[in-house]
Enzyme design. Sequence first.
Site, short mmCIF file in Angstrom:
data_model
loop_
_atom_site.label_atom_id
_atom_site.label_comp_id
_atom_site.label_asym_id
_atom_site.label_seq_id
_atom_site.Cartn_x
_atom_site.Cartn_y
_atom_site.Cartn_z
N ASP A 135 -10.16 8.77 3.68
CA ASP A 135 -9.72 8.36 2.45
C ASP A 135 -9.52 6.84 2.33
O ASP A 135 -9.74 6.31 3.24
CB ASP A 135 -8.22 9.02 2.32
CG ASP A 135 -7.17 8.75 3.51
OD1 ASP A 135 -7.39 7.97 4.31
OD2 ASP A 135 -6.25 9.40 3.67
N ASP B 108 5.39 14.73 4.42
CA ASP B 108 5.40 16.12 3.45
C ASP B 108 4.14 16.98 4.14
O ASP B 108 3.93 17.88 3.24
CB ASP B 108 5.34 15.27 2.03
CG ASP B 108 3.86 14.56 1.89
OD1 ASP B 108 3.33 14.37 2.95
OD2 ASP B 108 3.83 14.04 0.72
N HIS C 93 1.03 16.11 4.28
CA HIS C 93 -0.32 15.74 3.67
C HIS C 93 -1.27 15.25 4.90
O HIS C 93 -0.97 15.11 6.13
CB HIS C 93 -0.13 14.53 2.75
CG HIS C 93 0.17 13.20 3.32
ND1 HIS C 93 1.12 12.41 2.58
CD2 HIS C 93 -0.32 12.58 4.36
CE1 HIS C 93 1.11 11.29 3.49
NE2 HIS C 93 0.28 11.17 4.49
N GLU D 48 -1.75 15.83 -1.20
CA GLU D 48 -0.33 15.83 -1.01
C GLU D 48 0.10 17.39 -1.36
O GLU D 48 -0.66 18.08 -1.77
CB GLU D 48 0.28 14.80 -2.05
CG GLU D 48 -0.08 13.32 -1.91
CD GLU D 48 0.70 12.60 -0.95
OE1 GLU D 48 1.41 13.36 -0.02
OE2 GLU D 48 0.84 11.46 -1.03
P1 PGA Z 1 0.86 7.60 10.10
O1 PGA Z 1 0.52 8.11 8.77
O2 PGA Z 1 -0.12 7.66 11.14
O3 PGA Z 1 0.95 6.05 9.79
O4 PGA Z 1 2.24 7.98 10.42
C1 PGA Z 1 -0.16 9.54 9.07
C2 PGA Z 1 -0.47 9.99 7.54
O5 PGA Z 1 0.01 9.67 6.47
O6 PGA Z 1 -1.34 10.77 7.51
#
Ligand code: PGA
Length: 245
Positions: free
Chosen positions: A70, A139, A141, A146
């Site tokens: 992404d 959440d 995702h 999302e």
């Molecule tokens: P993080 O993000 O590794 O910074 O916790 C994970 C994500 O949002 O996929």
Amino acid sequence: MIHNQIIIAKTPESAGRCAAQHFRALMQTKPYCVLGLATGSTPIPLYRELIAMNQRGEIDFSTVRTVNLDEYKGLSPEHEQSYRYFMNDNLFNHVNINKANTFVPNGLAADVGAFCLEYEKKIEELGGIDIQLLGIGHDGHIGFNEPDSFFPKITHETQLTEMTREANKRFFDGDIGKVPTAAITMGIGTVMAARKVILIATGKDKAEIVKKSFFGPVDPQVPASILQLHKNCVVILDEEAAGAL
Ligand code: PGA
């Protein structure tokens, strides 16, 4: 039926080393492999280990191709919080990869719809993804897919939730107003088409969502839960992220 293999490592660093062994095994047996990569705090120990393995001569990036999950919409590759910048800074600048073989969605694409179709075509032309690396949001995702009423199939533009922007504001001087509101992300279908998926989760703040994703119902409101149906998905946790299991 749950197909996932769950590995519990002691610390985030040992989780990263464990994931690196999967990458090393692939890279040593398939020099022209396609790595699906991820950003965020979680994969940093893995990238450190891959850099060390490259320096020790155990893995060679010269023929490897990469595709990233992404990118924020509206950020240029030079922006320090763009995911292209992150990948260069945390991995590509430190290994013998040809940057022309590294692909990150273009956050500045003028025609986002056309760009998303091209990105899918690019992945197909490369021969598909051998290992897709994932983190997980609070959440549930994966990428920037999302919670929703359906599982998005292909690469698409998406709006970021308040929870995600809040979690990521730490990278934007703590100011949620500076966090982009939209992103381009591979779809859930793109991720599910990878031949192998490795999801890493570390820290106690991920314990509840890990439990919900891998021991709850498969539900688009918890996007990662679809990985229960992937035939070759390895979930690597540290002890804290495994704390609710
Ligand atoms: P993080 O993000 O590794 O910074 O916790 C994970 C994500 O949002 O996929």
